[in-house]
Every structure is written in C-alpha cells, then in structure tokens.
Design a protein around this motif. Structure first.
Motif, PDB file in Angstrom:
ATOM      1  N   ASP A 135       0.830  -1.209   0.000  1.00 45.82           N
ATOM      2  CA  ASP A 135       0.000   0.000   0.000  1.00 45.82           C
ATOM      3  C   ASP A 135       0.863   1.257   0.000  1.00 45.82           C
ATOM      4  O   ASP A 135       0.589   2.215  -0.737  1.00 45.82           O
ATOM      5  N   THR A 180       1.804   6.407  -6.837  1.00 44.86           N
ATOM      6  CA  THR A 180       0.677   7.216  -7.306  1.00 44.86           C
ATOM      7  C   THR A 180       0.960   8.696  -7.134  1.00 44.86           C
ATOM      8  O   THR A 180       0.665   9.514  -8.007  1.00 44.86           O
ATOM      9  N   ASN A 219       3.993   1.568  -1.004  1.00 40.97           N
ATOM     10  CA  ASN A 219       4.695   1.693  -2.282  1.00 40.97           C
ATOM     11  C   ASN A 219       3.759   2.191  -3.373  1.00 40.97           C
ATOM     12  O   ASN A 219       4.129   3.033  -4.194  1.00 40.97           O
ATOM     13  N   ASN A 220       2.533   1.659  -3.396  1.00 40.10           N
ATOM     14  CA  ASN A 220       1.559   2.109  -4.393  1.00 40.10           C
ATOM     15  C   ASN A 220       1.201   3.569  -4.183  1.00 40.10           C
ATOM     16  O   ASN A 220       1.033   4.333  -5.132  1.00 40.10           O
ATOM     17  N   SER A 221       1.079   3.960  -2.902  1.00 40.44           N
ATOM     18  CA  SER A 221       0.756   5.351  -2.596  1.00 40.44           C
ATOM     19  C   SER A 221       1.872   6.275  -3.045  1.00 40.44           C
ATOM     20  O   SER A 221       1.632   7.331  -3.632  1.00 40.44           O
TER      21      SER A 221
END
Length: 254
Positions: free
Chosen positions: A216, A223, A218-220
């Motif tokens: 989460d 993004t 890393n994705n944040s």
C-alpha cells in the motif's frame, strides 16, 4: 510397540497408504485453556494453557503454560559491534508479587484435578501426588537456587520491538522503525502484549498485514509521483500553448 498401543501395524499401513490416521496428527492432541482466579476481573482472556499429548498411544504427557506473565525480560546490546550477539535476560518468575508462580501453581492444580477424575484413574493415569502443597510445588519448579530445571519456556518470545505511539514503542502502527527510513519489523516482536495461546497464527496475520502495508505504501508513493509528473506535464503543455499563442500573435502583427 507397547501392548494395546494405538500405534500398531494398522496405523502404519493407513499412514503409508494415504498419510492419514494417528501417525498423521500431532502428539499434542488436546489443548485446554483456563482462566484462573489470578486473572483480573475485567480481563476475560485465559491465563493458563494445558497441552495433553499421547506420544505412543498408551501414555500421556502434560504441559502447563503461563499465558499472561507479569515478569519481563530484557534484550541488551553487548557492544557497538553489530556482529556481537545481544545479551538476553529472560527473568522468569521475577515479578515481585509472585503472580507468575502462583498462577502456574493454580494451573498445575487444575491439571491434577483432571487426572484425579474416575475416567483417568480407570485408564491407569494418576495425578502428581508429590505436588500436594505449595512448598513441594516450588521445590519442583525451581529445582535448586541456581536453576529452574523443571520449568522452561514455550519459546513464544514476543514484545522486544513493540508497536505503538508511546515513547517505549519501537515501531509505529505501520510497523516502521521510528527514526529510520525504509526499515520495518514484521514478526512477533512487535506485539505490545502476548496473545493468550500459541503465537504462530498471529504471526501469520502480522506477516500478511505487514506485507500489505508495504504494498500500500509503495503504491501510494508511486501514485503520488505519477500524479506530480502528470501535473508537471499539464503545466508544461499550458506554457507551450501560451508560447505558441504569443508567437502566433507576434507573427500576425508583423
């Protein structure tokens, strides 16, 4: 094989054929969770776990575990050298009020009650007749002044890097080590309190949750970076548009 043992040739044949039966199960076949009188009134968790096993089908072994100890151990750095093993102080039965010893004694009494029942006696099992009072129990538990030969750990060590937001917390609620970027701790050491029972299943959960937190975060981050790049790209297009418009206006004027 002992006479009358349930581990017989039929058991071996069943296991060899399809890996089922008595030989496919753990020797720890029964777990009993007990909430003793020493557990606080507002705490509904059990504080003793009794494990009853059948090593050969004709005998039983019994272990009583203290689930909510008040004694606290310590892990201390031995030196500045990271290759030096840390100093681990278990401090078993060190709580000043003797809560741990008294609770464990109560657990053993409950085990004695189980083995004192008629079905157990009829099956040839008996209670610990030599542990009839507190003095005998403590002599058995401590062995002598320098050791606790008849007691040991269940090896479910927890809490050395506890999670929290207070000054004693090592990791934050997202399991990140405070003050160090890019480092997390994801194992039983982050538990602020030990669970009332085996720690294997909770550690599975901690591992799954920690892995999801990493994904989460890393994705944040990805993004956010992509969003910043997109805004920068849009801003560049706007600048280019105005430059083209300005140049076109100048050309028309001349």
């Amino acid at each position: 094989m002992p006479p009358g043992s349930i581990i017989n040739q039929a058991a071996w044949d069943l296991f060899n054929y399809n890996r089922t039966g008595i030989l496919a199960s753990s020797s720890s076949r029964t777990n009993v969770f007990i909430r003793t009188k020493f557990q606080p009134v507002n705490d509904s968790r059990p504080d003793i776990q009794v494990i009853i096993g059948t090593p050969n089908g004709t005998s039983l072994w019994t272990l009583a575990y203290l689930l909510q100890p008040n004694s606290r151990g310590r892990v201390i750095l031995a030196s500045r050298d990271p290759t030096d093993a840390p100093i681990v102080q278990m401090n078993y039965f060190s709580d000043p009020a003797s809560h741990d010893v008294n609770t464990l004694m109560e657990g053993i009494r409950r085990v004695n009650q189980i083995f004192s029942t008629a079905p157990m006696h009829n099956s040839g099992f008996h209670s610990f007749s030599n542990l009839s009072d507190d003095i005998e129990f403590k002599n058995y538990l401590y062995g002598n002044k320098s050791s606790t030969a008849n007691s040991n750990s269940g090896d479910h060590f927890t809490g050395t890097c506890k999670m929290g937001i207070d000054s004693m917390a090592v990791v934050d609620p997202r399991l990140r080590v405070r003050g160090i970027v890019g480092l997390r701790v994801i194992d039983a050491s982050i538990m602020p309190f030990i669970t009332s029972g085996n720690t294997q299943a909770p550690v599975y959960m901690i591992g799954e949750k920690g892995a999801q937190m990493i994904l989460d975060d890393n994705n944040s981050t990805g993004t956010s970076a992509a969003s910043s790049l997109h805004r920068s790209y849009n801003f560049s297009i706007v600048i280019i548009f105005y430059l083209v418009f300005y140049i076109s206006t100048l050309i028309k004027q001349h």
